[in-house]
Design a protein around this motif. Structure first.
Motif, PDB file in Angstrom:
ATOM      1  N   ARG A  94      15.311  -7.316   7.586  1.00  0.00           N
ATOM      2  CA  ARG A  94      15.483  -7.786   8.785  1.00  0.00           C
ATOM      3  C   ARG A  94      13.965  -8.849   8.815  1.00  0.00           C
ATOM      4  O   ARG A  94      13.993  -9.823   9.291  1.00  0.00           O
ATOM      5  N   LEU A  95      13.129  -7.936   8.421  1.00  0.00           N
ATOM      6  CA  LEU A  95      11.553  -8.726   8.190  1.00  0.00           C
ATOM      7  C   LEU A  95      11.553  -9.743   7.157  1.00  0.00           C
ATOM      8  O   LEU A  95      11.043 -11.049   7.524  1.00  0.00           O
ATOM      9  N   ILE A  96      12.071  -9.528   6.105  1.00  0.00           N
ATOM     10  CA  ILE A  96      12.042 -10.761   5.221  1.00  0.00           C
ATOM     11  C   ILE A  96      12.825 -11.895   5.528  1.00  0.00           C
ATOM     12  O   ILE A  96      12.581 -12.878   5.016  1.00  0.00           O
ATOM     13  N   VAL A 116      10.386 -14.757  16.168  1.00  0.00           N
ATOM     14  CA  VAL A 116      10.176 -15.110  14.735  1.00  0.00           C
ATOM     15  C   VAL A 116       8.985 -15.521  14.499  1.00  0.00           C
ATOM     16  O   VAL A 116       8.162 -15.100  13.445  1.00  0.00           O
ATOM     17  N   ALA A 117       8.015 -16.284  15.181  1.00  0.00           N
ATOM     18  CA  ALA A 117       6.610 -16.250  15.273  1.00  0.00           C
ATOM     19  C   ALA A 117       5.883 -14.952  15.176  1.00  0.00           C
ATOM     20  O   ALA A 117       5.054 -14.783  14.619  1.00  0.00           O
ATOM     21  N   ILE A 118       6.165 -14.157  16.126  1.00  0.00           N
ATOM     22  CA  ILE A 118       5.541 -12.999  15.796  1.00  0.00           C
ATOM     23  C   ILE A 118       5.962 -12.091  14.817  1.00  0.00           C
ATOM     24  O   ILE A 118       4.726 -11.471  14.287  1.00  0.00           O
ATOM     25  N   LEU A 119       6.976 -12.024  14.335  1.00  0.00           N
ATOM     26  CA  LEU A 119       7.185 -11.337  13.109  1.00  0.00           C
ATOM     27  C   LEU A 119       6.662 -12.061  11.851  1.00  0.00           C
ATOM     28  O   LEU A 119       6.010 -11.461  10.926  1.00  0.00           O
ATOM     29  N   SER A 120       6.555 -13.339  11.806  1.00  0.00           N
ATOM     30  CA  SER A 120       5.924 -14.101  10.721  1.00  0.00           C
ATOM     31  C   SER A 120       4.312 -13.850  10.792  1.00  0.00           C
ATOM     32  O   SER A 120       3.636 -13.392   9.622  1.00  0.00           O
ATOM     33  N   GLU A 121       3.445 -13.806  12.097  1.00  0.00           N
ATOM     34  CA  GLU A 121       2.370 -13.257  12.089  1.00  0.00           C
ATOM     35  C   GLU A 121       2.102 -11.787  11.492  1.00  0.00           C
ATOM     36  O   GLU A 121       1.194 -11.458  10.692  1.00  0.00           O
ATOM     37  N   PHE A 122       2.866 -11.048  11.920  1.00  0.00           N
ATOM     38  CA  PHE A 122       3.079  -9.447  11.588  1.00  0.00           C
ATOM     39  C   PHE A 122       3.156  -9.425   9.938  1.00  0.00           C
ATOM     40  O   PHE A 122       2.293  -8.705   9.525  1.00  0.00           O
ATOM     41  N   ALA A 123       4.043 -10.252   9.310  1.00  0.00           N
ATOM     42  CA  ALA A 123       4.237 -10.237   7.851  1.00  0.00           C
ATOM     43  C   ALA A 123       3.028 -10.804   7.050  1.00  0.00           C
ATOM     44  O   ALA A 123       2.452 -10.143   6.151  1.00  0.00           O
ATOM     45  N   LYS A 124       2.322 -11.783   7.799  1.00  0.00           N
ATOM     46  CA  LYS A 124       1.292 -12.171   7.122  1.00  0.00           C
ATOM     47  C   LYS A 124      -0.022 -11.384   7.235  1.00  0.00           C
ATOM     48  O   LYS A 124      -0.828 -11.380   6.330  1.00  0.00           O
ATOM     49  N   ARG A 125      -0.079 -10.603   8.366  1.00  0.00           N
ATOM     50  CA  ARG A 125      -1.278  -9.736   8.372  1.00  0.00           C
ATOM     51  C   ARG A 125      -1.141  -8.533   7.550  1.00  0.00           C
ATOM     52  O   ARG A 125      -1.929  -8.224   6.887  1.00  0.00           O
ATOM     53  N   LEU A 126       0.095  -8.282   7.134  1.00  0.00           N
ATOM     54  CA  LEU A 126       0.344  -7.036   6.199  1.00  0.00           C
ATOM     55  C   LEU A 126       0.318  -7.854   4.731  1.00  0.00           C
ATOM     56  O   LEU A 126       0.586  -6.821   3.791  1.00  0.00           O
ATOM     57  N   GLY A 127       0.547  -8.976   4.419  1.00  0.00           N
ATOM     58  CA  GLY A 127       0.678  -9.585   3.160  1.00  0.00           C
ATOM     59  C   GLY A 127       1.969  -9.513   2.784  1.00  0.00           C
ATOM     60  O   GLY A 127       2.090  -9.187   1.540  1.00  0.00           O
ATOM     61  N   ILE A 128       3.128  -9.439   3.282  1.00  0.00           N
ATOM     62  CA  ILE A 128       4.373  -9.508   2.904  1.00  0.00           C
ATOM     63  C   ILE A 128       4.901 -10.878   2.689  1.00  0.00           C
ATOM     64  O   ILE A 128       4.903 -11.576   3.978  1.00  0.00           O
ATOM     65  N   GLU A 129       5.520 -10.915   1.581  1.00  0.00           N
ATOM     66  CA  GLU A 129       6.155 -12.277   1.377  1.00  0.00           C
ATOM     67  C   GLU A 129       7.297 -12.048   1.591  1.00  0.00           C
ATOM     68  O   GLU A 129       8.018 -11.393   1.375  1.00  0.00           O
ATOM     69  N   HIS A 160      12.032  -6.417  -4.730  1.00  0.00           N
ATOM     70  CA  HIS A 160      11.242  -6.804  -3.326  1.00  0.00           C
ATOM     71  C   HIS A 160      11.462  -6.000  -2.091  1.00  0.00           C
ATOM     72  O   HIS A 160      10.673  -5.552  -1.556  1.00  0.00           O
ATOM     73  N   LEU A 161      12.832  -5.856  -1.861  1.00  0.00           N
ATOM     74  CA  LEU A 161      13.345  -5.036  -0.601  1.00  0.00           C
ATOM     75  C   LEU A 161      12.864  -3.697  -0.647  1.00  0.00           C
ATOM     76  O   LEU A 161      12.028  -3.144   0.202  1.00  0.00           O
ATOM     77  N   GLN A 162      12.724  -2.882  -1.822  1.00  0.00           N
ATOM     78  CA  GLN A 162      12.436  -1.683  -2.104  1.00  0.00           C
ATOM     79  C   GLN A 162      10.818  -1.493  -1.904  1.00  0.00           C
ATOM     80  O   GLN A 162      10.110  -0.609  -1.137  1.00  0.00           O
ATOM     81  N   GLN A 163      10.093  -2.401  -2.260  1.00  0.00           N
ATOM     82  CA  GLN A 163       8.785  -2.583  -2.306  1.00  0.00           C
ATOM     83  C   GLN A 163       8.189  -2.656  -0.810  1.00  0.00           C
ATOM     84  O   GLN A 163       7.387  -1.996  -0.297  1.00  0.00           O
ATOM     85  N   VAL A 164       8.995  -3.669  -0.155  1.00  0.00           N
ATOM     86  CA  VAL A 164       8.761  -3.724   1.362  1.00  0.00           C
ATOM     87  C   VAL A 164       8.850  -2.815   2.086  1.00  0.00           C
ATOM     88  O   VAL A 164       8.049  -2.193   3.246  1.00  0.00           O
ATOM     89  N   GLY A 165      10.174  -1.938   1.717  1.00  0.00           N
ATOM     90  CA  GLY A 165      10.649  -0.636   2.531  1.00  0.00           C
ATOM     91  C   GLY A 165       9.460   0.242   2.411  1.00  0.00           C
ATOM     92  O   GLY A 165       9.320   1.049   3.495  1.00  0.00           O
ATOM     93  N   LYS A 166       8.742   0.561   1.501  1.00  0.00           N
ATOM     94  CA  LYS A 166       7.843   1.342   1.222  1.00  0.00           C
ATOM     95  C   LYS A 166       6.724   1.582   2.105  1.00  0.00           C
ATOM     96  O   LYS A 166       5.866   2.213   2.565  1.00  0.00           O
ATOM     97  N   ARG A 167       6.358   0.235   2.571  1.00  0.00           N
ATOM     98  CA  ARG A 167       5.312  -0.055   3.686  1.00  0.00           C
ATOM     99  C   ARG A 167       5.605   0.340   5.017  1.00  0.00           C
ATOM    100  O   ARG A 167       4.760   0.669   5.570  1.00  0.00           O
ATOM    101  N   PHE A 168       6.763   0.760   5.301  1.00  0.00           N
ATOM    102  CA  PHE A 168       7.083   1.199   6.600  1.00  0.00           C
ATOM    103  C   PHE A 168       6.844   2.529   6.486  1.00  0.00           C
ATOM    104  O   PHE A 168       7.872   3.511   6.795  1.00  0.00           O
ATOM    105  N   ASP A 169       5.681   3.340   6.635  1.00  0.00           N
ATOM    106  CA  ASP A 169       5.555   4.839   6.559  1.00  0.00           C
ATOM    107  C   ASP A 169       5.352   4.908   7.954  1.00  0.00           C
ATOM    108  O   ASP A 169       5.421   4.186   9.241  1.00  0.00           O
TER     109      ASP A 169
END
Length: 721
Positions: free
Chosen positions: A480-482, A511-524, A535-544
């Motif tokens: 959902r974030l990607i 959408v703007a809030i989520l984009s700022e969150f992704a930018k802060r975490l460096g998620i493309e 890519h989905l698996q890699q981003v999913g691991k970030r949600f610890d």
């Protein structure tokens, strides 16, 4: 097994208690009591390890915070009766095996569950065993928490006082805390009212909270591989043990100072009785097992020997007849058979002796069991003597009548248990030759083992399901974030889709809030070096756990954008109502100055009136933004609206100056002078706050107006006649 202790009591005005005073004492704090005009100073109280205010998540989501003094003064003010219950206390014993941090987290987690379950606010104060003063590092650990003159305090007595409100909290004006004066929380209702609302009785509710505490504590104890708690009573656990009575503060202090009390004697008698019953049970089990094992061996040996007797005798006779047939003489063989028969008789005698020894063992076990009733009678007499002493104490101290009656009732229950124990002890020992009993016991053990195996498999499967669910949830949040910009996730405004059409999709703000969150975490959104699945698996691991705990608002937005939008709209409704009010005031003001400016003057007049009315409008917005009592989200909306208003005003200046020449001469002067005065004031007030494009709009409008004036005043170039 870790000790289980949880108790509750009401803080009531009828008993002369105050919520503010109770909170100050438990927190070791200094609080001003507004109702009684007192200051409760318990800052010198020792033993307080921590004190925290815990709010339900419904208040935390709104960003509400409250201090201890405000909380309990507000709770006191909400009660009007002279006998009102102003607070309720839950007292829990914290496992001493845990360290200080884990005990604190356990108490806070349980208080949070109470708050969310009952919709109350909690004041959590953790106390330790009282430290000996002054502290001496040379004092051994066993006496580390002694007071002066005390001999035997329990160093395991870490406990938490959880003081909760009796009414549900609400939000008053300016985000202040308030309580509903008309409704108590369901826990404080009478059993009659609870039954009318299909709620369990108060005793069943207390048992439910007790089980909730045990479950919460056992999760922590299991993580540290410590013995777990058991909320069941001795009776439900199948243990022949009697619970001790409550000592109370005064009796406990007297016992610690070496002064014998009636309650202390009662508990000592109960403990002696419990120890005697437990020791007798253990010893009887051990003796019975040992005797049964010996008798089983003797029985097996005797059975084997007896089985050989018929065959041996018949074989001897056959051999004698065969020998007689061969030799014609049977005397040597008869001698041989006689010897064999003598040996067989000896074996029979040995078998009889083993049987007699088995009977003797059974008689010995029965004699040992006969001593148990006498010992239980002695314990019964000591407890009866304690009951008589308690009855005398009831006559001497009227104030403790209720407590002594409780002790008498407990002793009566003890007598019943002792009688039952006596009856069980008087029963003869089980027959070791009873194979049915042995098989029944083996079958029972097998059933218990199978139940343990089933529970283990069920727990393992449950843990696996929880882990799989957590992994799926991580991938769901990552996807959902990607894909937050995708039409399946975000509202398609270009295609005419609205929030009402797709309430479960992200709007522009989200959408703007989520984009700022992704930018802060460096998620493309896409990783060219990886496929979508990788890519989905890699981003999913970030949600610890750490990311989820630190970004709960983002997680809630990803899971349920509709609920987040509703909460946001509820928070900014205060500003929307304010904006509607000032818009109405602005419209009234613009109408009132039409005649002063010499008429409506079409579009130029409308733009000029908008410019003139913008000063009060922006001042109202600025005052709203500077008011810290308004919700943060509403103030943010006010800032955005102020920026839009300033930008719009600059454009209105530009177009009003540009179209000034379209006005009749009679109106042009009044509107042009008003517009120039407004521009001068506007430039002085907002010069440092305007952007380059806004300055350019003002400059373009002014240059256009000056150009029109210069053309009007220039001499005619035509030929004179």
């Amino acid at each position: 097994m870790t000790m289980v202790h949880i108790a509750t009591k009401a803080i009531s005005r009828k008993s002369g208690q105050s919520a503010v005073a109770s909170a100050a004492y438990r927190a070791g704090d200094v609080l001003d009591d507004a109702k009684y005009g007192k200051t409760h100073d318990y800052s010198k109280k020792s033993g307080v390890m921590s004190s925290d205010i815990v709010l339900p998540f419904s208040l935390k989501a709104l960003g509400v915070s409250v201090d201890r003094e405000t909380l309990w003064n507000t709770a006191e003010a909400a009660e009007t009766r002279s006998d009102s219950r102003v607070a309720r206390e839950w007292l829990i014993n914290l496992p001493y095996e845990l360290d200080e941090y884990d005990r604190h987290q356990l108490a806070i987690n349980f208080a949070q569950k109470l708050c969310d379950d009952m919709d109350v606010i909690a004041d959590v104060c953790i106390h330790r065993p009282v430290m000996k003063l002054p502290f001496d590092p040379n004092v051994p650990p066993s006496s580390k928490y002694l007071r002066e003159g005390e001999e035997n305090p329990d160093p395991r007595n870490f406990h938490a006082h959880i003081l909760v409100t009796t009414r549900a909290p609400t939000i008053g004006p300016n985000k202040t805390l308030a309580f509903d004066p008309k409704l108590k929380t369901p826990f404080e209702w009478s059993n009659k009212k609870r039954k009318a609302h299909d709620l369990p009785s108060s005793m069943q509710e207390i048992k439910r909270v007790r089980e909730m505490w045990v479950d919460t504590a056992n999760k922590v104890l299991a993580q540290h591989h410590l013995p777990l708690m058991d909320a069941r009573s001795y009776k439900d656990q199948g243990l022949d043990q009697q619970p001790t009575i409550k000592m109370g503060v005064e009796a406990t202090a007297m016992e610690r100072r070496g002064i014998t009390t009636e309650k202390g004697d009662t508990n000592r008698a109960i403990k002696a009785r419990n120890k005697l019953v437990a020791d007798n049970h253990i010893k009887q089990e051990a003796d019975n097992e040992r005797r049964i094992s010996a008798l089983r061996k003797g029985l097996a040996w005797a059975t084997e020997k007896n089985a050989r007797l018929p065959g041996s005798i018949g074989g001897t006779k056959q051999r004698a007849d065969f020998a007689k047939h061969l030799s014609g003489s049977s005397e040597p063989h008869i001698t041989y058979c006689t010897e064999q028969n003598n040996r067989t008789a000896i074996r029979v005698d040995d078998t009889k002796r083993c049987v007699e020894e088995a009977k003797s063992g059974i008689a010995w076990a029965a004699k040992r069991c006969e001593n148990l009733p006498k010992r239980c009678d002695d314990t019964k007499q000591r407890i009866n003597g304690t009951a008589q002493a308690n009855n005398k104490l009831t006559q001497r101290i009227d104030d403790t009548k209720q407590a002594i009656e409780g002790i008498t009732e407990a002793i009566g229950k003890s007598n019943i248990e002792i009688n039952k124990a006596t009856e069980r002890s008087a029963r003869p020992a089980p027959n070791p030759f009873d194979d049915a009993a042995r098989r029944a016991r083996a079958a029972r053990l097998d059933r218990q083992q199978r139940q343990v195996d089933r529970d283990t498999r069920a727990n393992r499967h449950k843990d696996e399901r929880i882990f799989e669910y957590a992994e799926r949830m991580k991938l769901h949040l990552a996807m959902r974030l990607i894909q937050r910009h995708h039409n399946s996730m975000a509202i398609s405004w270009a295609q005419g889709e609205t929030i009402e059409d797709a309430p479960d999709k992200f709007d522009k703000r989200q959408v703007a809030i989520l984009s700022e969150f992704a930018k802060r975490l460096g998620i493309e959104d896409k990783d060219k070096a990886l496929g979508f699945r990788d890519h989905l698996q890699q981003v999913g691991k970030r949600f610890d756990y750490t990311l989820v705990e630190n970004n709960k608002s983002i997680i809630k937005l990803l899971r349920d954008p509709k609920a987040e939008r509703e909460r946001y709209l509820a928070l900014i409704k205060h500003f929307e109502d304010f904006r509607d009010d000032i818009d109405q005031k602005r419209a009234t003001f613009k109408t009132s100055i039409i005649n002063k400016l010499g008429g409506s003057a079409g579009d130029v007049g409308r733009l000029t009136r908008d410019v003139v009315s913008s000063f009060n409008y922006t001042e109202w917005l600025t005052d709203y933004i500077d008011n810290d009592n308004h919700p943060a989200e509403a103030r943010k909306c006010a800032k955005e609206h102020l920026a839009d208003t300033l930008d719009k005003t600059c454009q209105q200046f530009k177009f009003a100056f540009r179209d000034m020449s379209s006005l009749p001469t009679t109106q042009r002067k009044a509107y042009s002078e008003t517009l120039k005065a407004a521009l001068e004031t506007f430039t002085e007030q907002y010069d440092g706050k305007l952007s380059e494009s806004q300055h350019r709009a003002l400059q373009d409008g002014l240059e256009s107006y000056q150009h029109q004036v210069s053309r009007t005043n220039a001499p005619s170039r035509g030929f004179s006649p």
